[in-house]
Scaffold this motif. Structure first.
Motif, PDB file in Angstrom:
ATOM      1  N   ASP A 136      -3.824   0.386  -8.516  1.00  0.00           N
ATOM      2  CA  ASP A 136      -2.914  -0.490  -9.222  1.00  0.00           C
ATOM      3  C   ASP A 136      -1.586  -0.484  -8.490  1.00  0.00           C
ATOM      4  O   ASP A 136      -1.097   0.586  -8.106  1.00  0.00           O
ATOM      5  CB  ASP A 136      -2.732  -0.026 -10.674  1.00  0.00           C
ATOM      6  N   GLU A 137      -1.022  -1.653  -8.283  1.00  0.00           N
ATOM      7  CA  GLU A 137       0.272  -1.768  -7.626  1.00  0.00           C
ATOM      8  C   GLU A 137       0.342  -1.002  -6.308  1.00  0.00           C
ATOM      9  O   GLU A 137       1.308  -0.309  -6.023  1.00  0.00           O
ATOM     10  CB  GLU A 137       1.383  -1.295  -8.562  1.00  0.00           C
ATOM     11  N   ASP A 145      -3.970   6.593 -18.112  1.00  0.00           N
ATOM     12  CA  ASP A 145      -3.719   5.516 -19.070  1.00  0.00           C
ATOM     13  C   ASP A 145      -3.994   4.149 -18.457  1.00  0.00           C
ATOM     14  O   ASP A 145      -4.592   3.283 -19.080  1.00  0.00           O
ATOM     15  CB  ASP A 145      -2.260   5.563 -19.537  1.00  0.00           C
ATOM     16  N   ARG A 146      -3.507   3.974 -17.217  1.00  0.00           N
ATOM     17  CA  ARG A 146      -3.723   2.672 -16.581  1.00  0.00           C
ATOM     18  C   ARG A 146      -5.214   2.408 -16.373  1.00  0.00           C
ATOM     19  O   ARG A 146      -5.688   1.284 -16.521  1.00  0.00           O
ATOM     20  CB  ARG A 146      -2.977   2.598 -15.247  1.00  0.00           C
ATOM     21  N   LEU A 152       0.869  -1.172   0.000  1.00  0.00           N
ATOM     22  CA  LEU A 152       0.000   0.000   0.000  1.00  0.00           C
ATOM     23  C   LEU A 152       0.905   1.221   0.000  1.00  0.00           C
ATOM     24  O   LEU A 152       1.772   1.369   0.870  1.00  0.00           O
ATOM     25  CB  LEU A 152      -0.905   0.020   1.245  1.00  0.00           C
ATOM     26  N   ASN A 153       0.720   2.063  -0.980  1.00  0.00           N
ATOM     27  CA  ASN A 153       1.649   3.157  -1.219  1.00  0.00           C
ATOM     28  C   ASN A 153       0.976   4.515  -1.062  1.00  0.00           C
ATOM     29  O   ASN A 153       0.211   4.941  -1.910  1.00  0.00           O
ATOM     30  CB  ASN A 153       2.220   2.990  -2.647  1.00  0.00           C
ATOM     31  N   SER A 171      -3.374  -5.522  -6.833  1.00  0.00           N
ATOM     32  CA  SER A 171      -3.278  -4.077  -6.719  1.00  0.00           C
ATOM     33  C   SER A 171      -3.369  -3.597  -5.278  1.00  0.00           C
ATOM     34  O   SER A 171      -3.168  -2.426  -5.006  1.00  0.00           O
ATOM     35  CB  SER A 171      -4.376  -3.423  -7.541  1.00  0.00           C
ATOM     36  N   GLY A 172      -3.724  -4.486  -4.354  1.00  0.00           N
ATOM     37  CA  GLY A 172      -3.780  -4.062  -2.964  1.00  0.00           C
ATOM     38  C   GLY A 172      -5.159  -3.713  -2.488  1.00  0.00           C
ATOM     39  O   GLY A 172      -5.327  -3.230  -1.369  1.00  0.00           O
ATOM     40  N   LYS A 173      -6.199  -3.948  -3.336  1.00  0.00           N
ATOM     41  CA  LYS A 173      -7.524  -3.506  -2.932  1.00  0.00           C
ATOM     42  C   LYS A 173      -8.078  -4.282  -1.736  1.00  0.00           C
ATOM     43  O   LYS A 173      -8.650  -3.682  -0.819  1.00  0.00           O
ATOM     44  CB  LYS A 173      -8.513  -3.558  -4.105  1.00  0.00           C
ATOM     45  N   SER A 174      -7.870  -5.625  -1.735  1.00  0.00           N
ATOM     46  CA  SER A 174      -8.329  -6.371  -0.563  1.00  0.00           C
ATOM     47  C   SER A 174      -7.545  -5.965   0.665  1.00  0.00           C
ATOM     48  O   SER A 174      -8.096  -5.813   1.755  1.00  0.00           O
ATOM     49  CB  SER A 174      -8.138  -7.870  -0.778  1.00  0.00           C
TER      50      SER A 174
END
Lengths: 222, 222, 242
Positions: free
Chosen positions: C210-211, C230-231, C17-18, C38-41
């Motif tokens: 994302d990521e 874009d992503r 998580l960033n 992507s870290g959502k959970s």
């Protein structure tokens, strides 16, 4: 001659039956006490408290790494050295209880760890405390994995109990040993000893196998 | 207890312990080797198509599993002389250990083979492999991986079982402890030293087990 | 109600998580989407401390989630959590499952808890299945029991971790219907999901990750028709083609 000895052996039958009762009693008592201790040991072994896990782990390792005969000699001969005088029967029960507890600790710990982690997460998310989780969610489910091996444990106990004959407890094996001094027909005497053990253990082994198969079927349904 | 712990006595008896340690290793090693071979043969008999072979193996395995090793040992020790077979005690001991562990090995190997997915065997049949080819390339390599841990577990049990040989006067680790007790009245030093030696063997076997598993799992990745 | 301030989380050396900054108001419905990994959970699992964070502040209903002094029992009682794998207790009936926490955590008397339990089970459409065991229920039914289980605690927030991903297609709607109802009733919800139709209908905002980083935050219509990054565009094109 053979006939004479056979006749003598049959006359000793009551003695053998007393030995049988002793075996069942020693093994039974150890199973009860060992299960209680092992139950708590297993909870500690599967728990979060690192020092507790370590201590229980070392205890289990010591018991698994040494022969039961040596353990029972230690308890019978060494404890008097620190002031605990023991007769053969209590020493035997203590040693056997200790042995059983260590096995059951591993069985219980295994059962607890086998409960899917999702269950513990759901319970945590709902706000249930550690104790509540153990009592209402984890243990009820762990019991299914724990119960079948418990019967197998009793069989092991009955077999290991033969070793207490080495400190003089008059169980089936000791009766055989004493009898063979009078009736020097080793095959007959210990054949009878074997038969008696077989009569107890064989049905229990099959029961244990049956229970294990039933439990696997039930879990796959879910 | 520990304040009076007499290390000098242990030093004095160390040569004896050394000999007994080697004796234990030798007796266990020999029995282990023989037991594995007996186990493979019995397992093959148990899984064969011949009812007679299956029956013989079945009787053998079930009798061993339902009776204690000590009773089996005494059966041979007291029984063999009565049918004219006069052999040194250590041979009796090795035979008893071999027969006992052989039955358990037969079961371990059987479980390992039966745990292999039927689908693979069917694929082998479908691609035209013969019975021996299937055994060699599909079944046995996987059975090896399945059984390494239980087989080493049984080896540890066998080493601990060898302690019972002390009860028929064979000179091994446990007997050394008994001697220290009867000759010098020092059961603490005697049996704790004995226990320490057994623990050495235990930890050696355990690390071998982990090493062997790692190497075999790597092999299976092919 | 929920406030992420510069939240960072690592698994060992991996940053999962960033620098998360996010505010969720009471009554809001926020959908979180993004590619797997992507870290959502992880994001929502931090909210009730199923996962710890190493840096930043996560405040929920005025309480700092990752402060040692916070009463987690109290906090968790206010947050309902729905798992992808349902995680129903197999040894209890539907009624048992939904009442255990109210009885043991909120200390509501058994009779009252059972009344509430039955009402809630009826509300999710399982009035006839009150005494059934999880093994006797379909996936969709099990997940609805799970939602009822969360609701029985009368929480202020409901979190959903891919609630329909483990369901057969024909059962997805029965669960989404219940969730739609909840949303319309004003519940504060954070939902990790791929169900874009649902997001369009009830979400106030969509958070695209994302990521480990939040890439875009926008109302659903804006995000789905006109992604800014874009992503975001790439993600939408890859999921909307099937």
């Amino acid at each position: 001659m053979w006939g004479f000895y056979f006749h003598e052996l049959m006359r000793s039958l009551p003695f053998f039956l007393k030995g049988l009762w002793m075996t069942v009693a020693v093994a039974g008592l150890s199973l009860i006490f060992g299960s209680i201790i092992g139950f708590f040991g297993g909870i500690m072994r599967a728990g979060h408290n690192k020092p507790a896990r370590l201590i229980v782990g070392v205890w289990v390792d010591l018991i698994r790494g040494t022969p039961f005969l040596v353990q029972i000699f230690v308890i019978f001969f060494i404890l008097p050295g620190i002031g605990i005088e023991l007769e053969a029967f209590p020493a035997a029960v203590i040693a056997l209880t200790n042995l059983t507890a260590s096995f059951i600790t591993e069985i219980v710990a295994g059962g607890i760890l086998a409960v899917p982690s999702g269950q513990k997460e759901a319970a945590t998310a709902a706000g249930l405390s550690g104790y509540q989780q153990l009592r209402y969610i984890v243990l009820p489910q762990a019991m299914r994995t724990i119960f079948p091996p418990l019967v197998g444990q009793y069989v092991l106990l009955i077999k290991d109990s033969s070793i207490v004959s080495a400190i003089g407890v008059v169980d089936i094996t000791r009766v055989g040993w004493l009898t063979v001094q009078r009736i020097p027909e080793g095959l007959m005497v210990f054949g009878l000893v074997g038969l008696l053990y077989f009569a107890i253990c064989y049905p229990l082994i099959n029961l244990s196998g049956y229970l294990e198969r039933r439990m696997t079927v039930v879990s796959t349904k879910i | 207890m520990l304040e009076g712990f007499n290390f000098r006595i242990i030093l004095e008896y160390m040569p004896l312990y050394g000999k007994c340690f080697l004796a234990t290793l030798w007796l266990s090693g020999l029995s282990l080797f023989a037991a594995i071979m007996l186990g493979v043969i019995s397992c093959a008999m148990r899984l064969s198509h011949s009812r007679i072979l299956r029956g013989i193996a079945g009787v053998y395995i079930e009798s061993i599993r339902s009776t204690p090793l000590l009773a089996q040992l005494y059966f041979l020790y007291f029984g063999l002389p009565t049918v004219g077979i006069m052999i040194p005690e250590w041979v009796t001991g090795v035979i008893a250990l071999t027969l006992n562990s052989g039955a358990y090995y037969a079961e371990i190997i059987r479980a390992g083979i039966q745990a292999i997915d039927l689908g693979q065997i069917e694929a082998g049949i479908a691609s035209g492999l013969s019975y021996f080819q299937r055994m060699r390339y599909i079944i046995l390599p996987q059975a090896l991986g399945n059984t390494i841990r239980p087989m080493l577990g049984q080896a540890i049990i066998l080493v601990k079982d060898s302690s019972l040989l002390s009860l028929i006067s064979i000179m091994e680790l446990t007997r050394a402890g008994q001697l220290l007790t009867s000759e010098r009245f020092m059961p603490t030093e005697g049996f704790l030293t004995t226990a320490a030696f057994y623990l050495i063997i235990y930890y050696m076997l355990k690390s071998f087990s982990s090493w062997a598993e790692k190497r075999l799992i790597f092999r299976e990745a092919y | 109600m929920i406030s992420f301030k510069n939240v960072n989380k690592w698994y060992g050396d991996l940053l999962v998580l960033n620098k998360i900054d996010l505010e969720v108001a009471q009554g809001e419905v926020v959908v979180i989407c993004g590619p797997s990994g992507s870290g959502k959970s992880t994001l929502i699992r931090c909210i009730n401390r199923l996962e710890p964070i190493q840096k930043g502040a996560l405040i929920v209903d005025g309480m700092n989630v990752h402060d040692r002094k916070t009463n987690m029992t109290q906090l968790r009682a206010e947050i309902g959590f729905i798992f992808q794998q349902f995680n129903l207790y197999p040894h209890m009936s539907a009624l048992g499952n939904v009442t255990i926490a109210p009885i043991r955590v909120r200390n509501i008397p058994k009779g009252e808890a059972e009344k509430l339990g039955r009402k809630t089970l009826v509300r999710v459409g399982l009035g006839e299945r009150i005494d059934s065991y999880p093994a006797q229920l379909s996936g969709g039914q099990q997940q609805r029991v799970a939602i009822a289980r969360g609701l029985c605690m009368q929480p202020k927030i409901m979190l959903f971790d891919e609630p329909t991903s483990a369901l057969d297609p024909e059962m997805i709607n029965e669960v989404l219907d219940v969730m739609r109802d909840l949303a319309k009733g004003g519940m504060t919800m954070m939902v990790v999901t791929h169900e874009m139709g649902f997001a369009r209908e009830v979400a106030n905002r969509v958070v695209f990750m994302d990521e480990g980083t939040i890439i875009e935050v926008a109302p659903p219509n804006d995000f789905f028709t006109n992604p800014q990054t874009d992503r975001g565009k790439y993600f939408l094109s890859s999921i909307l083609t099937h």
